[in-house]
Design an enzyme around this catalytic site. Structure first.
Site, PDB file in Angstrom:
ATOM      1  N   VAL A 154      -2.619  -1.410   2.315  1.00  0.00           N
ATOM      2  CA  VAL A 154      -2.042  -0.081   2.174  1.00  0.00           C
ATOM      3  C   VAL A 154      -2.495   0.746   3.371  1.00  0.00           C
ATOM      4  O   VAL A 154      -3.679   0.772   3.709  1.00  0.00           O
ATOM      5  CB  VAL A 154      -2.496   0.604   0.874  1.00  0.00           C
ATOM      6  CG1 VAL A 154      -1.821   1.959   0.718  1.00  0.00           C
ATOM      7  CG2 VAL A 154      -2.203  -0.283  -0.333  1.00  0.00           C
ATOM      8  N   CYS A 155      -1.534   1.398   4.041  1.00  0.00           N
ATOM      9  CA  CYS A 155      -1.849   2.262   5.175  1.00  0.00           C
ATOM     10  C   CYS A 155      -2.651   1.486   6.229  1.00  0.00           C
ATOM     11  O   CYS A 155      -2.277   0.388   6.616  1.00  0.00           O
ATOM     12  CB  CYS A 155      -2.576   3.507   4.673  1.00  0.00           C
ATOM     13  SG  CYS A 155      -2.602   4.884   5.834  1.00  0.00           S
ATOM     14  N   THR A 156      -3.776   2.035   6.677  1.00  0.00           N
ATOM     15  CA  THR A 156      -4.537   1.391   7.753  1.00  0.00           C
ATOM     16  C   THR A 156      -5.381   0.217   7.265  1.00  0.00           C
ATOM     17  O   THR A 156      -6.151  -0.339   8.037  1.00  0.00           O
ATOM     18  CB  THR A 156      -5.447   2.407   8.464  1.00  0.00           C
ATOM     19  OG1 THR A 156      -6.259   3.082   7.490  1.00  0.00           O
ATOM     20  CG2 THR A 156      -4.615   3.422   9.229  1.00  0.00           C
TER      21      THR A 156
END
Length: 315
Positions: free
Chosen positions: A104-106
């Site tokens: 998720v995300c970074t």
């Protein structure tokens, strides 16, 4: 379906929504269909972690003691900037063993550091796609979609896209009706297509520095059904077509044609979601001219036809 362990990795500086968003989706699925998921969290030493917002989270396990995951979820956050080497080593060893590996995300930055994205297509938060591409040239980074699935590896963009990805996984496991019920409970869409753009055309493009070009951007947004050829837009900016095209791309980061395509698609999507207008009427109002031209644009960009898009996303 046999019970599946969903394991969330935790670390100092993790983005709390990267964890709690998908976790709430899987928890909702387990409450709907008991025995489907066993949801666990783990940090390196089993100790509490402090999220990027200051929230303290107490994990269930140390990573060394955590159950083998079916679905391993790696969130992002400030803590991915200087990850603990032991966390990267653990991911490198255990990531390939998971049936599904999710970031998720970074969190994609951590997967990249562990070599788990090499040779794969992936995405992350738009602001960090360049970093992921520079540091891991073996990864095919796509900055546009809200999530990407490549084999058993799935990567998502900014924080809320983790919810979209989790809903897609639940739909895959338990069917659309269950995922729809969870989405309604959480008051979110079910579900944005994975290849939907991370942000609107206006946000995707930089705002031009010069007023004539900014005015052209506004004109395109307000008149998607107008003549938006380079020649017509250049005339509005009082520039030659060649000078206009070069200046527009330099100042906005994309060609006039691509900007127009994005604005028209976004306009058509809004009309499909918010009105009862027919597809033919929407195609004209959005500048496509014909329903077939709009259908081709939707299939190419979103992977779905306008009628199906409306069925999924109109409240």
């Amino acid at each position: 379906m046999a019970q599946r362990t969903v394991l969330f990795t935790l670390f100092d500086g993790v983005q709390s929504l990267d964890v709690t968003g998908p976790l709430e989706v899987f928890t909702g699925a387990e409450q709907h269909t008991p025995g489907t998921y066993r949801i666990r969290t783990a940090s390196l030493d089993g100790g509490p972690v402090r999220t990027s917002s200051g929230l303290t989270v107490v994990p269930d396990h140390a990573l060394a003691d955590a159950p083998a995951p079916h679905t391993l979820v790696v969130p992002g956050g400030k803590g991915t900037r200087s990850p603990h080497p032991a966390l990267t080593d653990w991911l490198r060893e255990h990531g390939p063993r998971a049936e599904r590996l999710v970031s998720v995300c970074t969190g994609a930055i951590l997967l990249g550091a562990a070599g788990l994205l090499d040779g794969r297509r992936a995405t992350t938060h738009w602001a960090y796609c360049g970093k992921l591409a520079r540091e891991h040239p073996a990864v095919e980074v796509d900055p546009d979609p809200i999530y990407v699935r490549d084999g058993h590896v799935a990567t998502s963009a900014g924080v809320t896209s983790g919810i979209d990805l989790a809903l897609a996984l639940v739909e895959e496991d338990l069917g659309r009706d269950v995922a729809l019920g969870i989405a309604r409970h959480l008051v979110v869409f079910l579900r944005r297509p994975g290849n939907q753009a991370q942000f609107s055309a206006q946000l995707a493009a930089q705002t031009a520095q010069r007023e004539p070009l900014r005015e052209v951007q506004r004109w395109i947004t307000e008149h998607p059904d107008a003549d938006l050829t380079v020649e017509a837009l250049a005339a509005r900016a009082s520039l030659s077509p060649r000078h206009f095209a070069r200046a527009f791309q330099t100042e906005t980061g994309m060609t006039p044609g691509r900007y127009v395509d994005r604005v028209r698609l976004e306009h058509a999507r809004r009309l499909l979601e918010d009105t009862g207008d027919g597809v033919e009427e929407i195609s004209r109002a959005s500048g496509y001219g014909t329903p077939e031209a709009m259908r081709r644009a939707f299939v190419k960009t979103l992977g779905t036809a306008p009628v199906e898009y409306r069925r999924r996303f109109r409240p």
